[in-house]
Write a protein that holds these residues in place. Structure first.
Motif, short mmCIF file in Angstrom:
data_model
loop_
_atom_site.label_atom_id
_atom_site.label_comp_id
_atom_site.label_asym_id
_atom_site.label_seq_id
_atom_site.Cartn_x
_atom_site.Cartn_y
_atom_site.Cartn_z
N LEU A 160 0.81 -1.21 0.00
CA LEU A 160 0.00 0.00 0.00
C LEU A 160 0.85 1.26 0.00
CD1 LEU A 160 -2.84 -1.21 2.35
CD2 LEU A 160 -3.15 -0.33 0.03
N HIS A 161 2.01 1.24 0.65
CA HIS A 161 2.82 2.47 0.69
C HIS A 161 3.40 2.83 -0.68
CE1 HIS A 161 5.83 -0.69 1.43
NE2 HIS A 161 6.78 0.16 1.12
N HIS A 162 3.34 1.90 -1.62
CA HIS A 162 3.71 2.21 -3.01
C HIS A 162 2.46 2.27 -3.90
CE1 HIS A 162 8.00 2.16 -2.46
NE2 HIS A 162 7.97 0.94 -1.94
N GLY A 163 1.30 2.38 -3.28
CA GLY A 163 0.06 2.32 -4.05
C GLY A 163 -0.83 3.54 -3.91
N HIS A 164 -0.28 4.67 -3.56
CA HIS A 164 -1.12 5.86 -3.39
C HIS A 164 -1.88 6.23 -4.66
CE1 HIS A 164 1.44 6.33 0.19
NE2 HIS A 164 0.44 7.04 0.67
N ASP A 165 -1.25 6.05 -5.80
CA ASP A 165 -1.91 6.38 -7.08
C ASP A 165 -2.99 5.37 -7.45
OD1 ASP A 165 -0.34 8.62 -7.35
OD2 ASP A 165 1.11 7.68 -8.70
N HIS A 166 -3.09 4.27 -6.71
CA HIS A 166 -4.06 3.22 -7.03
C HIS A 166 -5.33 3.32 -6.19
CE1 HIS A 166 -0.06 0.86 -7.68
NE2 HIS A 166 -0.27 1.72 -8.67
N LEU A 167 -5.36 4.22 -5.22
CA LEU A 167 -6.46 4.23 -4.25
C LEU A 167 -7.83 4.32 -4.91
CD1 LEU A 167 -5.19 6.35 -1.21
CD2 LEU A 167 -5.59 3.89 -1.35
N ASP A 168 -7.94 5.15 -5.94
CA ASP A 168 -9.25 5.34 -6.57
C ASP A 168 -9.75 4.10 -7.29
OD1 ASP A 168 -9.35 7.91 -5.64
OD2 ASP A 168 -8.71 8.85 -7.51
N ARG A 169 -8.84 3.21 -7.66
CA ARG A 169 -9.25 2.01 -8.40
C ARG A 169 -8.94 0.72 -7.66
NH1 ARG A 169 -4.23 3.32 -10.99
NH2 ARG A 169 -3.00 1.50 -11.63
N LEU A 170 -8.60 0.84 -6.39
CA LEU A 170 -8.20 -0.34 -5.61
C LEU A 170 -9.32 -1.37 -5.53
CD1 LEU A 170 -5.63 -1.26 -4.15
CD2 LEU A 170 -6.60 -0.32 -2.03
#
Length: 307
Positions: A200-210
């Protein structure tokens, strides 16, 4: 109920004992509730070896993990740590802690061969977590990029399989950090010992499509590593946040549970604080969040010692 009670009394069993016996038998209408994916024995301590203000020795680190209740541990390292890696394995074994994973180079270089030799010599079956490299950074041909990345991983995957280990593609930013690209490489390889580690700490740009991404990754997930998540946090100096202090944490924990994922859950160090205190802060945050998943009062929000 009176007739039923009389029957149990005639059987020679006290009513209370009979009720306890019935309670221990799984209901005919379904199995007992499954254990939570966030159960303590499913948690993996991660990013603590080079991220520890106290620079613990392998023995001190294993003691710390045992005292905190961890049963699983993923080994991150720097060059100065590898000479004691074999000792680390012994310390973990003596305390009943499983080596869940080892951070691994992106090629079979000297360090990679050292790790493989130590794992083989100690008969350790574990996971090798590797950053998925973009081997054609100048190209816009997606098929070519996926093929090149897959062929870069293949020798590592085959070497891992030869000693009973798995390989986890670890999102670490860039093209190789996009979950859709990780998934494409796994599908291109078609190797049973290759999966995905989602951080998750490398996934900030994925939050909207998680909510769309995680179900697709689920069949291949080897681990999910938690982090306190703030929208755009990586651009606000909040890339690494204590669990429970992020505004998206509860919804993410619910999403993970709702997918049916049952694999390991990573608890992050990844700061230069005392690793024990950092892990404690994250565990306290998790304990505060979990009742809320069941709609229960959470109590007072914990105040982390580390920031």
């Amino acid at each position: 109920m009176a007739t039923r009670d009389l029957r149990y009394q005639r059987s020679g069993l006290p009513l209370l004992a009979m009720l306890m016996l019935l309670a221990a038998v799984p209901s005919a209408r379904g199995e007992p509730a499954a254990k939570s994916v966030y159960a303590r024995d499913n948690l993996v301590a991660w990013c603590i070896v080079p991220f520890d203000a106290k620079n613990r020795t392998p023995g001190q680190r294993a003691d710390m993990l045992k005292q905190l209740g961890f049963k699983r541990y993923a080994y991150d390292w720097r060059a100065q740590h590898l000479p004691t890696f074999e000792a680390e394995i012994g310390e973990l074994k003596s305390r009943g802690i499983a080596l869940q994973a080892v951070w691994f180079p992106t090629s079979l270089n000297a360090d990679a061969k050292t790790i493989l030799d130590i794992l083989k010599r100690n008969d350790v079956k574990t996971e090798l977590w590797i950053t998925l490299a973009d081997r054609l950074p100048a190209s816009t041909d997606q098929l070519a990029k996926v093929t090149a990345a897959a062929e870069g991983v293949r020798p590592i995957a085959l070497a891992a399989a030869a000693i009973g280990c798995k390989v986890g593609l670890y999102n670490h930013g860039g093209w190789g950090g996009e979950p859709e690209n990780q998934l494409a490489v796994v599908q291109a390889l078609k190797l049973p010992n290759v999966g995905i580690v989602y951080n998750l700490h490398h996934g900030h740009d994925h939050l909207d499509r998680l909510k769309d991404v995680l179900p697709k990754l689920k069949p291949h997930l080897l681990a999910i590593n938690l982090n306190g998540m703030v929208a755009g946090g990586d651009k606000k100096g909040k890339k690494i946040v204590v669990l429970g202090q992020g505004d998206a944490d509860l919804s993410i924990l619910k999403l993970i549970a709702d997918t049916g994922y049952t694999g390991p859950i990573g608890i992050l160090g990844h700061t230069q604080d005392d690793a024990e205190q950092r892990l404690k802060d994250n565990l306290s945050g998790l304990d505060w969040l979990l009742p809320q998943l069941e709609g229960k009062p959470a109590g007072e929000k914990p105040v982390p010692v580390t920031k």
